[in-house]
Design an enzyme around this catalytic site. Structure first.
Site, PDB file in Angstrom:
ATOM      1  N   HIS A 173      31.710  33.778  -6.283  1.00  0.00           N
ATOM      2  CA  HIS A 173      31.207  31.962  -5.856  1.00  0.00           C
ATOM      3  C   HIS A 173      32.451  31.191  -6.054  1.00  0.00           C
ATOM      4  O   HIS A 173      33.659  31.620  -7.163  1.00  0.00           O
ATOM      5  CB  HIS A 173      30.353  31.396  -6.339  1.00  0.00           C
ATOM      6  CG  HIS A 173      30.233  31.881  -7.660  1.00  0.00           C
ATOM      7  ND1 HIS A 173      30.373  32.760  -8.353  1.00  0.00           N
ATOM      8  CD2 HIS A 173      30.124  31.321  -8.677  1.00  0.00           C
ATOM      9  CE1 HIS A 173      30.430  32.705  -9.687  1.00  0.00           C
ATOM     10  NE2 HIS A 173      30.779  31.560 -10.278  1.00  0.00           N
ATOM     11  N   ASP A 205      32.894  27.373  -8.439  1.00  0.00           N
ATOM     12  CA  ASP A 205      31.731  26.755  -9.605  1.00  0.00           C
ATOM     13  C   ASP A 205      31.721  25.698  -8.720  1.00  0.00           C
ATOM     14  O   ASP A 205      32.794  24.801  -8.149  1.00  0.00           O
ATOM     15  CB  ASP A 205      32.314  26.140 -10.699  1.00  0.00           C
ATOM     16  CG  ASP A 205      32.228  28.200 -11.066  1.00  0.00           C
ATOM     17  OD1 ASP A 205      31.559  28.682 -11.381  1.00  0.00           O
ATOM     18  OD2 ASP A 205      33.251  27.773 -12.767  1.00  0.00           O
ATOM     19  N   HIS A 232      35.520  33.846  -7.534  1.00  0.00           N
ATOM     20  CA  HIS A 232      35.391  34.658  -9.278  1.00  0.00           C
ATOM     21  C   HIS A 232      33.310  35.219  -8.725  1.00  0.00           C
ATOM     22  O   HIS A 232      32.689  35.251  -8.472  1.00  0.00           O
ATOM     23  CB  HIS A 232      35.183  34.540 -10.589  1.00  0.00           C
ATOM     24  CG  HIS A 232      34.031  33.224 -10.496  1.00  0.00           C
ATOM     25  ND1 HIS A 232      34.479  31.573 -10.587  1.00  0.00           N
ATOM     26  CD2 HIS A 232      33.911  32.685 -11.681  1.00  0.00           C
ATOM     27  CE1 HIS A 232      34.176  30.860 -10.964  1.00  0.00           C
ATOM     28  NE2 HIS A 232      32.989  31.696 -11.300  1.00  0.00           N
ATOM     29  N   ARG A 241      31.540  27.379 -20.846  1.00  0.00           N
ATOM     30  CA  ARG A 241      32.119  26.637 -19.971  1.00  0.00           C
ATOM     31  C   ARG A 241      32.732  25.671 -20.028  1.00  0.00           C
ATOM     32  O   ARG A 241      31.313  24.562 -20.139  1.00  0.00           O
ATOM     33  CB  ARG A 241      32.133  26.864 -18.941  1.00  0.00           C
ATOM     34  CG  ARG A 241      32.673  27.239 -17.696  1.00  0.00           C
ATOM     35  CD  ARG A 241      31.761  27.555 -16.195  1.00  0.00           C
ATOM     36  NE  ARG A 241      31.236  26.288 -15.683  1.00  0.00           N
ATOM     37  CZ  ARG A 241      30.857  26.335 -14.990  1.00  0.00           C
ATOM     38  NH1 ARG A 241      30.133  27.684 -14.232  1.00  0.00           N
ATOM     39  NH2 ARG A 241      29.747  25.482 -14.080  1.00  0.00           N
TER      40      ARG A 241
HETATM   41  O1  LIG Z   1      30.232  34.634 -17.001  1.00  0.00           O
HETATM   42  C1  LIG Z   1      31.756  35.427 -16.419  1.00  0.00           C
HETATM   43  O2  LIG Z   1      32.592  35.940 -16.860  1.00  0.00           O
HETATM   44  C2  LIG Z   1      31.482  34.017 -15.659  1.00  0.00           C
HETATM   45  C3  LIG Z   1      30.589  32.988 -14.809  1.00  0.00           C
HETATM   46  C4  LIG Z   1      31.039  32.683 -13.876  1.00  0.00           C
HETATM   47  O3  LIG Z   1      30.596  32.201 -13.296  1.00  0.00           O
HETATM   48  C5  LIG Z   1      31.272  31.073 -14.456  1.00  0.00           C
HETATM   49  O4  LIG Z   1      31.592  30.563 -15.712  1.00  0.00           O
HETATM   50  O5  LIG Z   1      31.758  30.137 -13.932  1.00  0.00           O
HETATM   51 FE   LIG Z   2      31.440  30.580 -11.728  1.00  0.00          FE
END
Ligand SMILES: O=C(O)CCC(=O)C(=O)O
Ligand SMILES: [Fe+2]
Length: 278
Positions: free
Chosen positions: A98, A100, A254, A269
């Site tokens: 995906h 984000d 990702h 994040r």
């Molecule tokens: O937990 C992760 O490594 C990535 C998760 C994810 O998709 C994000 O942080 O946007």
């Molecule tokens: Fe993500």
């Protein structure tokens, strides 16, 4: 000024940056150098960055305004920092390819992700370059895709069946649904700074290609999802605590591997707002 060292991880995507602490405000030179490296490599990694939520927020803010996620929990005093705290009781849901927040008109420019607690093994994350994937398509398919748009929907990755269980959850989900009706983005987007073109449909949020019959849309989307995820266009990161990843969300996808249960994994994040894809 300390010397930045930028070491590529693969031709398509990813580089490790050393010689810089993200905890203090960046000099103009370092900010420019990081921006240039991000445009070039699409994904940067930094080791040994023990950032507080405030420091992570302030680092990300140097690249744009921050997004506050409508569904994921955040650090209460620092709502710009989203918390992905997963284990057997709160299952991870990012184990799909995906980009984000493509369910808003101006999807994020980028994101800054910090590893706070990790499982003994597993929990790696993969990223893919949408520009490398686009460049590898035949000119004929590039031309076909370039005129198309696709519908993206928040509910594909945030279904009511998971996020509208409690009364509070349902109210939040309904409000988010009302604020974020399905919308369209180009299937191929042009990076606003580099001008490079990238595949901009993703399994997480894309429902269908608007101009095609459903069967053709399905077949083409399935092809594009598989194509973007080819190893040639990806990099896989094995996290250490206090690693930070900073990616260009305009031209990448990702996938967070969910192979570590029942162990716990905690990530923070910050999400930087972007502009309307074209
Ligand atoms: O937990 C992760 O490594 C990535 C998760 C994810 O998709 C994000 O942080 O946007
Ligand atoms: Fe993500």
């Amino acid at each position: 000024m300390s010397e930045l060292a930028i070491t590529p991880l693969s031709p398509a995507i990813g580089a490790i940056v050393s010689g810089l602490s993200l905890a203090a405000p960046l000099s103009d030179e370092h900010r420019t150098a990081l921006n240039d490296a991000l445009l070039r490599h699409q994904l940067l990694f930094f080791r040994d960055q023990a950032l507080t939520p405030e420091q992570q927020r302030d680092f990300a803010r140097q690249f744009g305004d921050l997004h506050i996620h409508p569904i994921y929990p955040n650090v209460p005093e620092t709502p710009q920092i989203l918390v992905l705290d997963t284990d057997a009781n709160n299952l991870p849901d990012n184990d799909n390819w995906h980009t984000d927040v493509t369910f808003i008109p101006t999807p994020p420019l980028g994101a800054v992700l910090a590893a706070k607690q990790l499982p003994p093994t597993g929990g790696d994350t993969l990223w893919a370059s949408g520009t490398a994937a686009y460049d590898a398509l035949s000119p004929q398919l590039q031309a076909l895709l370039s005129g198309l748009t696709a519908t993206h929907d928040f509910a594909k990755s945030f279904p009511a069946s998971r996020h509208a269980i409690s009364a509070a959850g349902r109210a939040r989900w309904e409000a988010t649904r009302a604020k974020n009706p399905p919308l369209s983005h180009p299937v191929i987007r042009t990076h606003p700074v580099t001008g490079r073109r990238a595949i901009f449909v993703n399994e997480g949020f894309t429902l269908r290609i608007n101009e095609l019959p459903e069967r053709e849309s399905r077949a083409l989307l399935d092809f594009l999802y598989a194509h973007v995820a080819r190893p040639e266009f990806t990099v896989r990161w094995r996290w250490q605590v206090n690693d930070v990843a900073f990616w260009d969300n305009r031209v990448t996808q990702h996938y967070a591997i969910a192979d570590y249960l029942p162990a716990r994994r905690v990530m923070h994040r910050a999400t930087i707002l972007g502009d309307a894809p074209f």
